[in-house]
Design a protein around this motif. Structure first.
Motif, PDB file in Angstrom:
ATOM      1  N   GLN A   1      -3.048   2.547  -7.066  1.00 54.85           N
ATOM      2  CA  GLN A   1      -3.700   1.144  -7.223  1.00 54.85           C
ATOM      3  C   GLN A   1      -3.064  -0.085  -7.221  1.00 54.85           C
ATOM      4  O   GLN A   1      -4.395  -0.637  -7.825  1.00 54.85           O
ATOM      5  N   GLU A   2      -1.824   0.135  -7.309  1.00 53.55           N
ATOM      6  CA  GLU A   2      -0.432  -1.190  -7.256  1.00 53.55           C
ATOM      7  C   GLU A   2      -1.198  -1.606  -5.662  1.00 53.55           C
ATOM      8  O   GLU A   2      -1.051  -2.626  -5.437  1.00 53.55           O
ATOM      9  N   ARG A   3      -1.186  -1.120  -4.435  1.00 48.38           N
ATOM     10  CA  ARG A   3      -1.303  -1.281  -3.018  1.00 48.38           C
ATOM     11  C   ARG A   3      -3.625  -1.838  -3.340  1.00 48.38           C
ATOM     12  O   ARG A   3      -3.168  -3.463  -2.329  1.00 48.38           O
ATOM     13  N   LEU A   4      -4.510  -1.453  -4.037  1.00 55.43           N
ATOM     14  CA  LEU A   4      -5.427  -2.270  -4.032  1.00 55.43           C
ATOM     15  C   LEU A   4      -5.330  -3.877  -4.750  1.00 55.43           C
ATOM     16  O   LEU A   4      -5.822  -4.498  -4.173  1.00 55.43           O
TER      17      LEU A   4
ATOM     18  N   ILE B   1      -8.083 -10.223  -2.492  1.00 55.90           N
ATOM     19  CA  ILE B   1      -8.702 -10.880  -3.943  1.00 55.90           C
ATOM     20  C   ILE B   1      -7.258 -10.737  -4.833  1.00 55.90           C
ATOM     21  O   ILE B   1      -7.350 -11.729  -5.454  1.00 55.90           O
ATOM     22  N   GLY B   2      -6.838 -10.009  -4.285  1.00 58.93           N
ATOM     23  CA  GLY B   2      -5.104  -9.702  -5.270  1.00 58.93           C
ATOM     24  C   GLY B   2      -4.035 -10.640  -5.202  1.00 58.93           C
ATOM     25  O   GLY B   2      -3.532 -10.800  -5.769  1.00 58.93           O
TER      26      GLY B   2
ATOM     27  N   ARG C   1      -1.963   8.139  -6.891  1.00 60.66           N
ATOM     28  CA  ARG C   1      -1.467   8.672  -5.333  1.00 60.66           C
ATOM     29  C   ARG C   1      -0.320   8.627  -6.037  1.00 60.66           C
ATOM     30  O   ARG C   1       0.545  10.182  -5.457  1.00 60.66           O
ATOM     31  N   ASP C   2       1.152   8.060  -6.539  1.00 56.95           N
ATOM     32  CA  ASP C   2       1.957   8.545  -6.582  1.00 56.95           C
ATOM     33  C   ASP C   2       2.065   9.953  -7.873  1.00 56.95           C
ATOM     34  O   ASP C   2       2.870  10.167  -8.241  1.00 56.95           O
TER      35      ASP C   2
END
Length: 196
Positions: A38-41, A47-48, A151-152
């Protein structure tokens, strides 16, 4: 006990290595369990990054404003101190109290701005993930997935079950960074981004 763990890990790694071969032939691996970072998204999508840059700019502007206000207050305090000897004590006391009140009010206003900026960051990220969820759901359906794990939180998995790059590509293709609401309401979708 450690020898048993090492043996189990070796077996899992061998199994994962054999899973990789068919996945190279197909565009992706169909799996009921998928992983996502999620953090990579947020960090790696256009847009992030646009939201992060806008918030960093606002934070830098607030920091510059705080430095300017601090310099002005220091100069005002210095001036008041220098004038103390020439002023009647009652007049100086009134001026000192007014200055103290000004400092307290200024701090209150600037702290409120910092809290608003933090809230804007949180609201923007929440809006981002709301917009991204339909894209994730679409990719999960295409992959035949029934569950997506962070993933983590996964100790070991085949690389092909991670859908992070696919979701980032979908975000970049279908969400519009320029439509970012500067008030912090978050990103808006382009015409294709609605969930089916």
């Amino acid at each position: 006990m450690q020898g048993t763990r090492a043996a189990v890990l070796a077996v899992l790694l061998t199994a994962l290595a054999t899973m990789s071969a068919p996945a190279q032939e197909a565009p992706f691996l169909r799996s009921p369990v998928l992983t996502l970072d999620q953090e990579r998204l947020f960090v790696d999508s256009q847009i992030g990054r646009a939201l992060t840059e806008a918030l960093e700019d606002a934070s830098a502007a607030l920091a510059a404003e705080n430095r300017q206000i601090e310099a002005e207050l220091i100069a005002e305090e210095r001036d008041l101190t220098e004038r103390r000897a020439a002023l009647p004590s009652e007049e100086f006391r009134a001026m000192a109290e007014a200055f103290d009140e000004k400092v307290v009010e200024t701090r209150r206003v600037q702290d409120a701005k910092a809290r608003a900026l933090a809230q804007r960051r949180e609201v923007g990220q929440q809006a981002f993930y709301r917009q991204v969820l339909p894209l994730v759901a679409e990719i999960v359906r295409e992959r035949g997935g029934v569950v997506v794990l962070e993933r983590d939180a996964v100790i070991l998995s085949a690389e092909q079950v991670d859908i992070t790059d696919e979701v980032i590509a979908a975000i970049d293709a279908r969400l519009v960074p320029e439509a970012l609401d500067p008030s912090g309401a978050g990103p808006e979708t382009g015409g294709e981004a609605s969930a089916e």
